[in-house]
Design a protein around this motif. Structure first.
Motif, PDB file in Angstrom:
ATOM      1  N   PRO A   1     -51.180 -26.527  25.909  1.00  0.00           N
ATOM      2  CA  PRO A   1     -51.467 -26.217  27.307  1.00  0.00           C
ATOM      3  C   PRO A   1     -50.597 -25.053  27.777  1.00  0.00           C
ATOM      4  CG  PRO A   1     -50.149 -28.203  27.147  1.00  0.00           C
ATOM      5  CD  PRO A   1     -50.516 -27.808  25.739  1.00  0.00           C
ATOM      6  N   PRO A   2     -51.072 -24.301  28.810  1.00  0.00           N
ATOM      7  CA  PRO A   2     -50.269 -23.184  29.325  1.00  0.00           C
ATOM      8  C   PRO A   2     -48.944 -23.676  29.883  1.00  0.00           C
ATOM      9  CG  PRO A   2     -52.481 -23.164  30.265  1.00  0.00           C
ATOM     10  CD  PRO A   2     -52.342 -24.420  29.470  1.00  0.00           C
TER      11      PRO A   2
ATOM     12  N   ASP B   1     -47.428 -23.123  32.701  1.00  0.00           N
ATOM     13  CA  ASP B   1     -47.461 -23.652  34.061  1.00  0.00           C
ATOM     14  C   ASP B   1     -48.862 -23.465  34.637  1.00  0.00           C
ATOM     15  OD1 ASP B   1     -47.510 -20.965  34.410  1.00  0.00           O
ATOM     16  OD2 ASP B   1     -45.652 -20.838  35.549  1.00  0.00           O
ATOM     17  N   GLU B   2     -49.072 -23.990  35.807  1.00  0.00           N
ATOM     18  CA  GLU B   2     -50.395 -23.977  36.448  1.00  0.00           C
ATOM     19  C   GLU B   2     -50.833 -22.568  36.833  1.00  0.00           C
ATOM     20  OE1 GLU B   2     -53.861 -25.675  37.557  1.00  0.00           O
ATOM     21  OE2 GLU B   2     -52.175 -26.713  36.637  1.00  0.00           O
ATOM     22  N   ALA B   3     -49.908 -21.718  37.241  1.00  0.00           N
ATOM     23  CA  ALA B   3     -50.259 -20.356  37.640  1.00  0.00           C
ATOM     24  C   ALA B   3     -50.819 -19.573  36.463  1.00  0.00           C
ATOM     25  CB  ALA B   3     -49.040 -19.644  38.210  1.00  0.00           C
ATOM     26  N   SER B   4     -50.184 -19.698  35.310  1.00  0.00           N
ATOM     27  CA  SER B   4     -50.700 -18.970  34.150  1.00  0.00           C
ATOM     28  C   SER B   4     -52.049 -19.523  33.718  1.00  0.00           C
ATOM     29  CB  SER B   4     -49.698 -19.005  33.002  1.00  0.00           C
ATOM     30  OG  SER B   4     -49.545 -20.322  32.532  1.00  0.00           O
ATOM     31  N   ALA B   5     -52.293 -20.801  33.938  1.00  0.00           N
ATOM     32  CA  ALA B   5     -53.599 -21.379  33.614  1.00  0.00           C
ATOM     33  C   ALA B   5     -54.678 -20.803  34.521  1.00  0.00           C
ATOM     34  CB  ALA B   5     -53.556 -22.899  33.748  1.00  0.00           C
ATOM     35  N   GLN B   6     -54.365 -20.643  35.809  1.00  0.00           N
ATOM     36  CA  GLN B   6     -55.333 -20.052  36.725  1.00  0.00           C
ATOM     37  C   GLN B   6     -55.594 -18.595  36.361  1.00  0.00           C
ATOM     38  OE1 GLN B   6     -53.667 -20.669  40.600  1.00  0.00           O
ATOM     39  NE2 GLN B   6     -54.772 -22.594  40.908  1.00  0.00           N
ATOM     40  N   TRP B   7     -54.520 -17.857  36.027  1.00  0.00           N
ATOM     41  CA  TRP B   7     -54.712 -16.460  35.644  1.00  0.00           C
ATOM     42  C   TRP B   7     -55.558 -16.349  34.383  1.00  0.00           C
ATOM     43  CZ3 TRP B   7     -54.454 -12.439  38.485  1.00  0.00           C
ATOM     44  CH2 TRP B   7     -53.582 -12.403  39.567  1.00  0.00           C
ATOM     45  N   GLN B   8     -55.352 -17.246  33.445  1.00  0.00           N
ATOM     46  CA  GLN B   8     -56.143 -17.232  32.212  1.00  0.00           C
ATOM     47  C   GLN B   8     -57.612 -17.511  32.519  1.00  0.00           C
ATOM     48  OE1 GLN B   8     -55.016 -16.335  29.211  1.00  0.00           O
ATOM     49  NE2 GLN B   8     -57.092 -16.496  28.415  1.00  0.00           N
ATOM     50  N   GLU B   9     -57.860 -18.426  33.441  1.00  0.00           N
ATOM     51  CA  GLU B   9     -59.238 -18.744  33.832  1.00  0.00           C
ATOM     52  C   GLU B   9     -59.891 -17.539  34.516  1.00  0.00           C
ATOM     53  OE1 GLU B   9     -61.543 -21.750  36.889  1.00  0.00           O
ATOM     54  OE2 GLU B   9     -59.582 -22.327  36.124  1.00  0.00           O
TER      55      GLU B   9
END
Length: 147
Positions: A32-33, A35-43
């Motif tokens: 998993p990424p 943190d949550e911010a990097s996950a949103q940026w990846q999306e």
């Protein structure tokens, strides 16, 4: 060659061992990424790349559907640019010192010739009227009606 002595005395420094392990890239992809911010940026990045890959299809469909209006808009814009460039060239020619009075003399001369050739005698006015009718028929068609 002479060897240089160190300027500072050497002290015993602790040594740290670093080991590098090879990691499986498939394993890293499943992690998993951070943190949550990097996950949103990846999306968002994935969505952007998918839209970017479909862009040629979107543009092709758009131009196929709106081809005639786009050509019309392009012709109008091209005409506007042509008029602006023509006016700019004429303005530049008008700034040349002796060219502006020369153009005025040519215009006055042509106007005088036109009056002398077509407007002084009735027969010449009829000839001009016939030439205008022929030109109107060529432009608007064979059986043009009075406007």
């Amino acid at each position: 060659m002479e060897t240089m002595e160190p300027r500072f005395p050497q002290t015993d420094t602790p040594k740290i061992e670093v080991t590098v392990q090879e990691t499986d890239s498939a394993f890293l992809a499943k992690l998993p990424p951070a943190d949550e911010a990097s996950a949103q940026w990846q999306e968002y990045w994935d969505q952007f790349l998918s839209y970017l890959s479909k862009l040629p299809d979107y543009l092709g469909d758009f131009f196929g559907e709106y081809q005639k209006p786009l050509i019309t808009i392009g012709l109008i814009a091209g005409g506007f640019v042509t008029v602006k460039v023509t006016l700019a060239v004429l303005d530049a020619l008008d700034d040349v010192p002796l060219l502006s009075p020369f153009f005025e003399l040519v215009g006055i001369g042509y106007s005088g010739w036109f009056v002398w050739r077509y407007l002084l005698k009735a027969s010449n006015r009829q000839e001009l009227g016939e030439e205008v009718k022929v030109l109107k028929n060529q432009v608007f068609g064979g059986n043009s009606q009075k406007i």
